[in-house]
Scaffold this motif. Structure first.
Motif, PDB file in Angstrom:
ATOM      1  N   ASN A 174       0.820  -1.213   0.000  1.00 51.73           N
ATOM      2  CA  ASN A 174       0.000   0.000   0.000  1.00 51.73           C
ATOM      3  C   ASN A 174       0.851   1.259   0.000  1.00 51.73           C
ATOM      4  O   ASN A 174       0.495   2.256  -0.624  1.00 51.73           O
ATOM      5  N   LEU A 175       1.990   1.209   0.699  1.00 52.03           N
ATOM      6  CA  LEU A 175       2.827   2.404   0.820  1.00 52.03           C
ATOM      7  C   LEU A 175       3.804   2.578  -0.335  1.00 52.03           C
ATOM      8  O   LEU A 175       4.105   3.709  -0.739  1.00 52.03           O
ATOM      9  N   ASN A 219       0.605   1.129  -7.650  1.00 53.78           N
ATOM     10  CA  ASN A 219      -0.847   0.984  -7.694  1.00 53.78           C
ATOM     11  C   ASN A 219      -1.482   0.824  -6.314  1.00 53.78           C
ATOM     12  O   ASN A 219      -2.691   0.637  -6.216  1.00 53.78           O
ATOM     13  N   GLY A 220      -0.674   0.885  -5.282  1.00 53.43           N
ATOM     14  CA  GLY A 220      -1.201   0.832  -3.922  1.00 53.43           C
ATOM     15  C   GLY A 220      -1.988  -0.429  -3.637  1.00 53.43           C
ATOM     16  O   GLY A 220      -1.541  -1.544  -3.910  1.00 53.43           O
ATOM     17  N   CYS A 273      -3.532  -7.992  -3.592  1.00 58.38           N
ATOM     18  CA  CYS A 273      -3.927  -9.379  -3.873  1.00 58.38           C
ATOM     19  C   CYS A 273      -2.902 -10.102  -4.753  1.00 58.38           C
ATOM     20  O   CYS A 273      -2.532 -11.241  -4.449  1.00 58.38           O
ATOM     21  N   PRO A 274      -2.398  -9.480  -5.828  1.00 58.55           N
ATOM     22  CA  PRO A 274      -1.381 -10.164  -6.629  1.00 58.55           C
ATOM     23  C   PRO A 274      -0.104 -10.497  -5.856  1.00 58.55           C
ATOM     24  O   PRO A 274       0.545 -11.511  -6.125  1.00 58.55           O
ATOM     25  N   SER A 309      -7.523  -4.837   1.296  1.00 60.52           N
ATOM     26  CA  SER A 309      -6.423  -4.445   2.183  1.00 60.52           C
ATOM     27  C   SER A 309      -6.913  -4.234   3.609  1.00 60.52           C
ATOM     28  O   SER A 309      -6.256  -4.655   4.576  1.00 60.52           O
ATOM     29  N   SER A 310      -8.062  -3.560   3.775  1.00 60.74           N
ATOM     30  CA  SER A 310      -8.579  -3.313   5.125  1.00 60.74           C
ATOM     31  C   SER A 310      -8.903  -4.623   5.830  1.00 60.74           C
ATOM     32  O   SER A 310      -8.685  -4.760   7.038  1.00 60.74           O
TER      33      SER A 310
END
Length: 226
Positions: A42-43, A47-48, A53-54, A117-118
């Motif tokens: 994410n950071l 593409n954040g 998932c990939p 992500s959450s």
């Protein structure tokens, strides 16, 4: 007058205790790896959240699959965790990693959604705390911070994780009809509407009951020490 004191619990065998320490320590390390990947992606990724998932989905799937051992632990009496709530929690996670995100890892509303992500952040923090707490406690330590997180963090982590899970299942209803069949679409819909809310309520209230039990024990021990 009869003695009403409960007999002391028999000491755990060194073999069983060693196995549980190893299982919990390994599980904590695996979930820490998952959580670290989610945060780093994410950071740092261009593409954040879309890349989570990939980069992490396959690892998360198998780490969560390992948790099926806990159903056996409960069933065989290796741990005192209730079988029903253990099975419900593991099954609900299986439904996500095998029945939703594994099927739609590249869907913008599912595998590449920030909600994925959450969900993994909620799972990761919960499991790192839980497994670390048990590994250290079984090793004879009293991790006060982990104890506090274990019995307070779920107030935030459970709603975050449960709502994220429900959202991903809901968003998969449409794609499921094209990818698998109409029957699977209806199955997911029935699950998220009819099964998920009562299951989530049971799991959350179970943690509330566990917290009350632990808090009462701490209060009683504190009173004895004074």
């Amino acid at each position: 007058m009869a003695d009403t004191k409960k007999a002391p619990r028999p000491a755990s065998s060194p073999l069983k205790n060693g196995y549980l320490v190893l299982y919990n320590a390994v599980s904590a390390g695996l979930w820490l790896t998952v959580l670290s990947r989610v945060i780093a992606t994410n950071l740092l990724s261009a593409n954040g959240a879309a890349d989570v998932c990939p980069t992490t989905g396959e690892l998360c799937k198998w780490v969560q699959t390992l948790a099926g051992m806990e159903v056996l632990h409960s069933l065989l009496g290796i741990v005192r965790a209730p079988f029903v709530t253990t099975f419900m929690q593991v099954f609900s996670r299986y439904a996500i990693v095998w029945g939703v995100t594994d099927l739609f890892p590249n869907d913008p509303a599912i595998g590449r959604s920030p909600v994925y992500s959450s969900m993994l952040v909620a799972w990761g923090v919960t499991e790192v705390v839980r497994y670390s707490y048990f590994a250290l406690t079984l090793s004879g330590f009293e991790p006060k911070f982990l104890h506090w997180m274990r019995y307070h963090g779920f107030f935030v982590l459970y709603p975050l994780g449960i709502s994220s899970e429900a959202w991903l299942i809901w968003k998969s209803v449409g794609p499921a009809e094209q990818a698998v069949g109409e029957w699977y679409s209806w199955l997911l819909l029935a699950y998220v509407v009819g099964v998920y809310p009562p299951s989530a309520y049971i799991l959350y209230t179970h943690m509330m009951a566990q917290r009350r039990k632990v808090m009462r024990a701490l209060k009683a021990n504190s009173g004895k020490a004074q």
